[in-house]
Structures are given as structure tokens and as C-alpha cells.
Design an enzyme around this catalytic site. Structure first.
Site, PDB file in Angstrom:
ATOM      1  N   GLN A   1     -13.957 -29.582  -1.722  1.00  0.00           N
ATOM      2  CA  GLN A   1     -14.645 -28.078  -0.990  1.00  0.00           C
ATOM      3  C   GLN A   1     -16.058 -28.378  -1.425  1.00  0.00           C
ATOM      4  O   GLN A   1     -16.572 -28.561  -2.766  1.00  0.00           O
ATOM      5  CB  GLN A   1     -14.071 -27.133  -1.314  1.00  0.00           C
ATOM      6  CG  GLN A   1     -12.677 -26.926  -0.872  1.00  0.00           C
ATOM      7  CD  GLN A   1     -11.569 -27.260  -1.578  1.00  0.00           C
ATOM      8  OE1 GLN A   1     -11.636 -28.344  -2.330  1.00  0.00           O
ATOM      9  NE2 GLN A   1     -10.466 -26.135  -1.617  1.00  0.00           N
ATOM     10  N   LYS A   2     -16.962 -28.343  -0.393  1.00  0.00           N
ATOM     11  CA  LYS A   2     -18.395 -28.075  -0.567  1.00  0.00           C
ATOM     12  C   LYS A   2     -19.200 -29.124  -1.174  1.00  0.00           C
ATOM     13  O   LYS A   2     -20.090 -28.960  -2.112  1.00  0.00           O
ATOM     14  CB  LYS A   2     -18.810 -26.500  -1.325  1.00  0.00           C
ATOM     15  CG  LYS A   2     -17.960 -25.374  -0.709  1.00  0.00           C
ATOM     16  CD  LYS A   2     -18.009 -25.565   0.764  1.00  0.00           C
ATOM     17  CE  LYS A   2     -19.289 -25.136   1.296  1.00  0.00           C
ATOM     18  NZ  LYS A   2     -19.285 -25.015   2.828  1.00  0.00           N
TER      19      LYS A   2
ATOM     20  N   GLY B   1     -18.648 -33.354   2.093  1.00  0.00           N
ATOM     21  CA  GLY B   1     -17.608 -34.154   2.723  1.00  0.00           C
ATOM     22  C   GLY B   1     -17.394 -34.001   4.333  1.00  0.00           C
ATOM     23  O   GLY B   1     -16.782 -35.071   4.867  1.00  0.00           O
TER      24      GLY B   1
ATOM     25  N   ARG C   1      -9.734 -35.774   7.392  1.00  0.00           N
ATOM     26  CA  ARG C   1      -9.529 -34.720   7.955  1.00  0.00           C
ATOM     27  C   ARG C   1      -9.853 -34.989   9.538  1.00  0.00           C
ATOM     28  O   ARG C   1      -9.216 -34.284  10.534  1.00  0.00           O
ATOM     29  CB  ARG C   1     -10.685 -33.696   7.500  1.00  0.00           C
ATOM     30  CG  ARG C   1     -10.717 -32.376   8.276  1.00  0.00           C
ATOM     31  CD  ARG C   1     -12.032 -31.686   8.050  1.00  0.00           C
ATOM     32  NE  ARG C   1     -12.203 -30.566   8.586  1.00  0.00           N
ATOM     33  CZ  ARG C   1     -13.070 -29.636   8.360  1.00  0.00           C
ATOM     34  NH1 ARG C   1     -14.108 -29.957   7.425  1.00  0.00           N
ATOM     35  NH2 ARG C   1     -13.357 -28.492   9.220  1.00  0.00           N
TER      36      ARG C   1
ATOM     37  N   HIS D   1      -7.311 -29.599   1.881  1.00  0.00           N
ATOM     38  CA  HIS D   1      -8.134 -30.198   0.757  1.00  0.00           C
ATOM     39  C   HIS D   1      -7.015 -30.665  -0.280  1.00  0.00           C
ATOM     40  O   HIS D   1      -6.958 -30.216  -1.595  1.00  0.00           O
ATOM     41  CB  HIS D   1      -9.088 -29.103   0.174  1.00  0.00           C
ATOM     42  CG  HIS D   1     -10.089 -28.783   1.200  1.00  0.00           C
ATOM     43  ND1 HIS D   1     -11.332 -29.692   1.232  1.00  0.00           N
ATOM     44  CD2 HIS D   1     -10.498 -27.927   1.955  1.00  0.00           C
ATOM     45  CE1 HIS D   1     -12.150 -29.291   2.088  1.00  0.00           C
ATOM     46  NE2 HIS D   1     -11.520 -27.972   2.590  1.00  0.00           N
TER      47      HIS D   1
ATOM     48  N   SER E   1     -22.278 -22.899  -3.488  1.00  0.00           N
ATOM     49  CA  SER E   1     -21.888 -22.815  -2.004  1.00  0.00           C
ATOM     50  C   SER E   1     -20.636 -22.461  -1.809  1.00  0.00           C
ATOM     51  O   SER E   1     -20.376 -21.863  -0.652  1.00  0.00           O
ATOM     52  CB  SER E   1     -22.072 -24.429  -1.682  1.00  0.00           C
ATOM     53  OG  SER E   1     -21.901 -24.613  -0.292  1.00  0.00           O
TER      54      SER E   1
ATOM     55  N   HIS F   1     -19.323 -19.376   0.746  1.00  0.00           N
ATOM     56  CA  HIS F   1     -18.318 -19.758   1.696  1.00  0.00           C
ATOM     57  C   HIS F   1     -17.319 -18.674   1.546  1.00  0.00           C
ATOM     58  O   HIS F   1     -17.029 -17.933   2.847  1.00  0.00           O
ATOM     59  CB  HIS F   1     -17.883 -21.109   1.601  1.00  0.00           C
ATOM     60  CG  HIS F   1     -17.046 -21.622   2.636  1.00  0.00           C
ATOM     61  ND1 HIS F   1     -17.658 -21.785   3.937  1.00  0.00           N
ATOM     62  CD2 HIS F   1     -15.787 -21.949   2.648  1.00  0.00           C
ATOM     63  CE1 HIS F   1     -16.733 -22.274   4.833  1.00  0.00           C
ATOM     64  NE2 HIS F   1     -15.607 -22.295   4.032  1.00  0.00           N
TER      65      HIS F   1
ATOM     66  N   TRP G   1      -8.788 -20.657   1.492  1.00  0.00           N
ATOM     67  CA  TRP G   1      -7.886 -21.870   1.307  1.00  0.00           C
ATOM     68  C   TRP G   1      -6.582 -21.605   1.112  1.00  0.00           C
ATOM     69  O   TRP G   1      -5.703 -22.236   0.441  1.00  0.00           O
ATOM     70  CB  TRP G   1      -8.395 -22.810   0.301  1.00  0.00           C
ATOM     71  CG  TRP G   1      -9.926 -23.555   0.713  1.00  0.00           C
ATOM     72  CD1 TRP G   1     -10.117 -24.293   1.765  1.00  0.00           C
ATOM     73  CD2 TRP G   1     -10.947 -23.088   0.078  1.00  0.00           C
ATOM     74  NE1 TRP G   1     -11.306 -24.745   1.745  1.00  0.00           N
ATOM     75  CE2 TRP G   1     -12.009 -23.812   0.691  1.00  0.00           C
ATOM     76  CE3 TRP G   1     -11.370 -22.311  -0.674  1.00  0.00           C
ATOM     77  CZ2 TRP G   1     -13.509 -23.610   0.626  1.00  0.00           C
ATOM     78  CZ3 TRP G   1     -12.787 -22.130  -1.172  1.00  0.00           C
ATOM     79  CH2 TRP G   1     -13.746 -22.902  -0.261  1.00  0.00           C
TER      80      TRP G   1
ATOM     81  N   ALA H   1     -26.863 -23.075  -0.843  1.00  0.00           N
ATOM     82  CA  ALA H   1     -26.761 -22.858  -2.315  1.00  0.00           C
ATOM     83  C   ALA H   1     -28.163 -22.970  -2.697  1.00  0.00           C
ATOM     84  O   ALA H   1     -28.555 -22.173  -3.785  1.00  0.00           O
ATOM     85  CB  ALA H   1     -25.976 -23.984  -2.982  1.00  0.00           C
TER      86      ALA H   1
END
Length: 619
Positions: free
Chosen positions: A235-236, A239, A280, A290, A344, A348, A355, A475
Site C-alpha cells: 500500500q501507498k 504500486g 491487480r 494487497h 500517505s 488515505h 482494507w 505526503a
């Protein structure tokens, strides 16, 4: 023309012509300015009273203003009708519009006059300046009279040239980012496209010692066979952008089919209906949202084989799954600076993202609510402040990169009572480093161009367009003080150590691949020069032998055949000597450059023979 009673009383007695003056028989619109002034100078007339101004205490309003601006116009007829100003007889709205029109006309005339006089003064000054310059330079050669004429012509030529250049520039380069205006392109050489994105030096001091096998990443990826690229999406870390590059920006024999409005693309092998990419945007979240290293290594083989129920296999089969994955599956991932990634993720989550669909399957089962408690009670954690986000001890954002890259079965999955915390952290960090080092490829968000370069060299697959480095993110917009930054680093101390290790390995791989590329290019140039030199010597000896006896038949003169054979033998010996000397010199240089490193067995010679063979075929 009859006048209203109110207008007749306001205008007073009619204007009479002077004694001795001829009677007016012309049109009242064609009277002269002198007659208007005489009419205005008569005492008791309306024009005189208006020119004298309003009485004391009475303001000058709009109704009196037209009489000041417009000359007094009298209306007369052959019968001696009363002369009245026609402007006063118009309606009030029409008079106001005519008055505003005249004011605007006067302002425009004034601006045009000022602009004309300013340009004339500027031209006159330029003429004198140029005349003075030419008089100092060409004074002994020309007279003053001729100089004025020449300066005028030169000034006109310069102005015309300037206007022409402006028109051409606007036509050729209408935008602000014009290549013609970039003067640095003429003064400085072309920069290295793979220069570090953070403007740091291209060379750095390594902190870790890696072997040649750790630095040389060359995957013989067979897209037509059974090889599969598996993207571990943390995550973050950027990706999503990298995943889109994989399905939309790679030059392939059969590109991925991406439809408008759909996130997933179809990436089939050439001539088959099998996918070569597990990510993904190609297969979706087939192993959960994830999925980490522990989930992917046990889930991907089952999904690819069509056995989704094998996701809950017993742990004793795990070693065989890892060996199967290592044989055909090539894992890749992207890492990011831990502080930026943490901020970040907080932003989010603050926007309402969760998640919940993540499975967190480990050792065949998901964690219980006691092993993995939740940090919030509602549907999401939207609007949470940064302090609350950092205070939750069960927040999976802490050391997320180490947890997702390590083998959680080594520490009892999410059961924290299996071993002490210090030992658990050490095992997780070592496992994450080992998995990262043995991955086929990993990149860094802070080095987009280097990430692109290493991926292309690793898999021998080229991207269509270059990667873009975005230094401004969500961020980066968060302003934190030094105390909060230190606390975030403390919460992610395992990620900080892993990122330092990954950055050192990443930059060493990049530098090693660049040096290897330069050495191969230099070796090819040397082999080409050797071949051309030997070819020149061989041609020289043959031409020399033919020039000695051009009329004799070689079959009739055996000595000539001996000479030609001797010349050919000498040429071959020279080529062999040059090749041996150059190979010995290159071996010495390689020993000096990389002492203690493993030497490739015969790869250089094979490449040389292949190159010479290709040149011979071309010749």
C-alpha cells in the site's frame, strides 16, 4: 417650427440679426462659429447665461452639461421663426447617449495622439542615438547629412526585421516552453537520462557488501512458456502507477488488451489464452486485497493451476510451494521511504479508505479478532487525526513493508505470544531482507528512471514511454515537526532499516549494470577495430602480391602461390596476436576493476566469437 410654451419662455426673446448684417437664408446647420459666438455674447441670451455658469448655490447638473459641450444652434426660417438649440429639444436619454459617445471619442483621440507623439519621440531619439553611434564609427568616412539618411534607413530595416522575427517566432513556437528559447541546450551537454532523481551524485559509498550474483539480475523470462511475473503490491508505494506501466506501457508481441472503463486488462501469452502477469490490473485481487509474501507464495500456484481450494493447504506443503514458485514465478515489488509512505497511508485512511477485504491468511487460516484487533469501531476511520493514527498499537501501517515481505510462518503468523518481541522483530527483518534480495526485481518510488532501467535490463522488456518522477505528493503536502517525524521513524524502525538496505542494494545494482553496459559497448568497439585492422592488413598483402606479377598465372608460377600463402599466414598470425593481446589486456583490467569478484566462465569469449561471426556474415 412651433415651440412649446415652456421652451419659448426658457429661451427668452428670439435672436435678431445685427444691424447691417445680411438676412440669413441658408440652412441653420451651416452657420459659422462666429455667428454662434455673437449669439452667445448677447446679454440675456440662454447661451450667455449657460456660459456664465449656474447661479451661486446651484450645482452643475447633467441638464446643463450639454449646453457647455455643444455650441448653441439656432433655428431660423424665412418667416423669422425663433432660433432654438436643436440639442435641447432631444429627449433626455438620447442626449445622454450622445454625450457619452462624444466623451469616449475624445478619450480615444487623446490616447491616439499620445501614442503617436510617443512613438515619434522614441523614433527621433533612436535616430539620434544611432546617428551618434554611426558618427563615431564611420565619422571619417561619411558626412553628417548622409548619415541622417542612412540612420533612418537602418532604423527602418531594424524595426522591420524585429517585427518579422516576432511573427516567425509566434508561428513556429506559440507556447512558452520552446526549444529555441532554451539556451542551456546550447551551453551544456545532454544530461544523463538516468541521473538520480533527487539530484544526488551518481556515485555513492556502499554500506553493504554484496556478491556478483546479488548484483547481477538477469532473468531469462520466457513469455511464451510457463514463466509468470507476480507483483507484490504494498500500500501507498506507487504500486498503482507501476502496475499500469506493466499492462499499458510495455512493448510486446501481443500487448495487453485494456478496455475503456475497466481496470483489469487481458495479458495473454502469444498464441495462448494464459496470462503472463499476476497483478491487480491483470488478474485482480485473486489472492485477497494487497496480499503479502506469505499469502502469494501459497496462493499463486493454486490460482494458476485452477485449484483455488488449495489456498488452505497444510503447512507441511509450504516448502514445495516455495520451490514451485521459485522455479517459474518471478516476484517483483516497489518500496518507498517509510515516513512518506506512513503519512500517505494516514491521509488515505483519513479520506475513508479501508482494507477490510484483506484476508491476511497465514498457515492456512486468517487471524482471529484477538490476534488482530481493529483500531476503530465504525465502518471506517475517516477523519482521524494523526495522533490517534499513531497511538493505535494494532495499526498495520507500522512496519508494513517488513511484514508484507517477510515469511510470517517463521514467527507464528499474527500470534504475538509465540516468541519475544525483540526476537520476533529480528526474524521478520532478516526474512524480509532475504526475500527482497532474492526477488527477481524490486524498485524504489524515489528513483523512477532507475527503476525503469533495471526492470528493462532484468527481464529484457522495454517500456514505450519513460517513467515520470513526481516529487509533489499528498505526503509531501503534510507539514510535520521534527518530533512527529522522529516518532514516525520510531514506529517504523524495521521499515527504516529495510529501506536503507534496499536503497543500497538498488543503487549498487544500478551502478553495476551501467558499468557492465559500458564494458560491453567498449568491448564491441575494440573487436570491431581489431577486425577492421586485420582486414586492412589482409587486403594490403593481397594487393601487394598481385602488383608484383599481375600478368602471370598463379598456376604457372608456384613461387607466387607460396608468397600469397605466406602473406595470408602472416595476416592470420597478426590477427591472432592482436586478439590475444587485447584479451589479456582486458583480463588485467577486469582484475584491477573487480578484485575478489567471481569471473564469468567464457561469457566474454563467446560474446566476442558471436560478434565476429555476425560481422563475417555481414561482410
Amino acid at each position: 417650427m412651433a415651440l412649446p410654451a415652456c421652451a419659448a419662455r426658457a429661451l427668452g426673446p428670439p435672436l435678431q440679426p445685427e444691424r447691417g448684417a445680411p438676412a440669413r437664408t441658408t440652412c441653420p446647420r451651416r452657420h459659422s462659429r462666429v455667428e454662434a459666438e455673437l449669439a452667445a455674447s448677447r446679454p440675456g441670451s440662454v447661451a450667455a447665461s449657460v456660459r456664465a455658469g449656474p447661479p451661486r448655490g446651484v450645482s452643475r447638473g447633467f441638464n446643463s452639461q450639454p449646453f457647455l459641450d455643444e455650441p448653441l444652434k439656432a433655428s431660423s426660417s424665412l418667416a423669422g421663426a425663433a432660433r432654438t438649440p436643436l440639442f435641447a429639444l432631444l429627449p433626455r436619454g438620447r442626449r445622454r447617449r450622445m454625450h457619452d459617445l462624444r466623451r469616449r471619442w475624445d478619450l480615444g483621440s487623446l490616447c491616439r495622439a499620445l501614442l503617436t507623439r510617443g512613438l515619434a519621440a522614441l523614433g527621433h531619439s533612436l535616430k539620434h542615438v544611432l546617428g551618434a553611434i554611426f558618427s563615431k564609427i564611420f565619422g571619417p568616412l561619411a558626412s553628417v547629412g548622409n548619415m541622417d539618411e542612412k540612420s533612418n534607413k537602418l532604423l527602418l530595416a531594424l524595426v522591420m526585421l524585429f517585427l518579422f522575427a516576432v511573427i516567425v517566432l509566434q508561428y513556429v513556437c506559440p507556447g512558452t516552453e520552446c526549444q529555441l528559447l532554451r539556451l542551456q541546450a546550447f551551453s551544456s551537454p545532454m544530461p544523463d537520462p538516468y541521473r538520480s532523481e533527487d539530484e544526488s551524485s551518481a556515485r555513492f559509498v556502499p554500506r553493504y557488501n554484496f556478491s556478483r550474483g546479488d548484483l547481477l539480475r538477469k532473468v531469462d523470462f520466457d513469455i511464451k512458456g510457463d514463466d509468470l511475473i507476480v507483483f507484490l503490491h504494498i500500500q501507498k508505494t506507487g504500486g498503482t502507477t507501476f502496475g499500469r506501466h506493466l499492462v499499458r506501457n510495455i512493448q510486446l508481441e501481443q500487448p495487453c488488451e485494456c478496455r475503456v472503463g475497466q481496470k483489469k486488462c487481458t495479458c495473454h501469452r502469444p498464441g495462448k489464452r494464459e496470462t503472463w502477469l499476476f497483478s491487480r490490473f491483470s488478474t485482480g485481487w485473486s489472492c485477497g486485497l494487497h496480499a503479502d509474501w506469505t499469502e502469494l507464495t501459497s496462493c499463486v500456484p493454486a490460482v494458476v493451476d485452477g485449484k483455488r481450494d488449495a489456498r488452505l493447504r497444510p503447512s507441511r506443503w509450504r516448502i514445495f510451494q516455495i520451490l514451485d514458485a521459485a522455479r517459474n514465478f518471478h516476484y517483483i515489488t516497489i518500496l518507498r521511504d517509510p515516513v512518506s509512505r506512513y503519512l500517505s497511508e494516514w491521509r488515505h485512511v483519513q479520506r475513508g479508505a479501508t482494507w477490510k477485504a484483506s484476508l491476511h491468511v497465514c498457515d492456512g487460516r486468517p487471524p482471529t479478532s484477538e490476534e488482530l484487533p481493529s483500531c476503530y469501531t465504525g465502518d471506517d476511520w475517516s477523519g482521524c487525526p494523526l495522533k490517534e493514527f499513531m497511538d493505535c498499537p494494532y495499526n498495520l501501517a507500522n512496519n508494513r513493508q517488513v511484514r508484507m515481505l517477510s515469511d510470517l510462518t517463521l514467527v507464528g503468523c499474527y500470534n504475538l505470544s509465540v516468541m519475544p518481541e525483540k526476537q520476533r522483530n529480528k526474524v521478520l527483518l532478516e526474512s524480509a531482507k532475504s526475500n527482497l534480495k532474492h526477488m527477481a526485481f524490486f524498485g524504489l518510488t524515489e528513483f523512477q528512471r532507475k527503476t525503469q532501467y533495471l526492470f528493462e535490463k532484468t527481464f529484457n522488456m522495454n517500456f514505450i514511454s519513460p517513467f515520470t518522477q513526481y516529487n509533489t505528493t499528498r505526503a509531501s503536502s503534510v507539514e510535520i515537526n521534527e518530533e512527529i517525524q522522529k516518532r514516525i521513524e520510531g514506529l517504523n524502525f524495521l521499515d527504516m532499516e529495510l529501506y536503507s538496505y534496499a536503497k543500497d542494494l538498488f543503487l549498487q545494482r544500478y551502478q553495476f549494470m551501467r558499468q557492465k553496459e559500458h564494458q560491453e559497448a567498449r568491448q564491441k568497439r575494440q573487436e570491431q577495430r581489431k577486425f577492421l585492422k586485420g582486414r586492412f592488413l589482409q587486403t594490403h598483402f593481397q594487393s601487394q602480391g598481385q602488383s608484383q606479377n599481375p600478368s602471370q598465372n598463379p598456376s604457372q608460377n608456384p613461387s607466387q602461390n607460396l608468397n600469397l600463402n605466406a602473406n595470408q599466414n602472416v595476416t592470420q598470425n597478426l590477427i591472432q596476436n592482436l586478439t590475444q593481446n587485447s584479451s589479456q589486456k582486458e583480463n588485467r583490467e577486469s582484475r584491477k576493476q573487480s578484485p575478489g569478484q567471481e569471473q564469468s566462465d567464457g561469457s566474454a569469449s563467446n560474446g566476442t566469437n558471436d560478434y565476429i561471426g555476425s560481422v563475417e556474415k555481414w561482410r
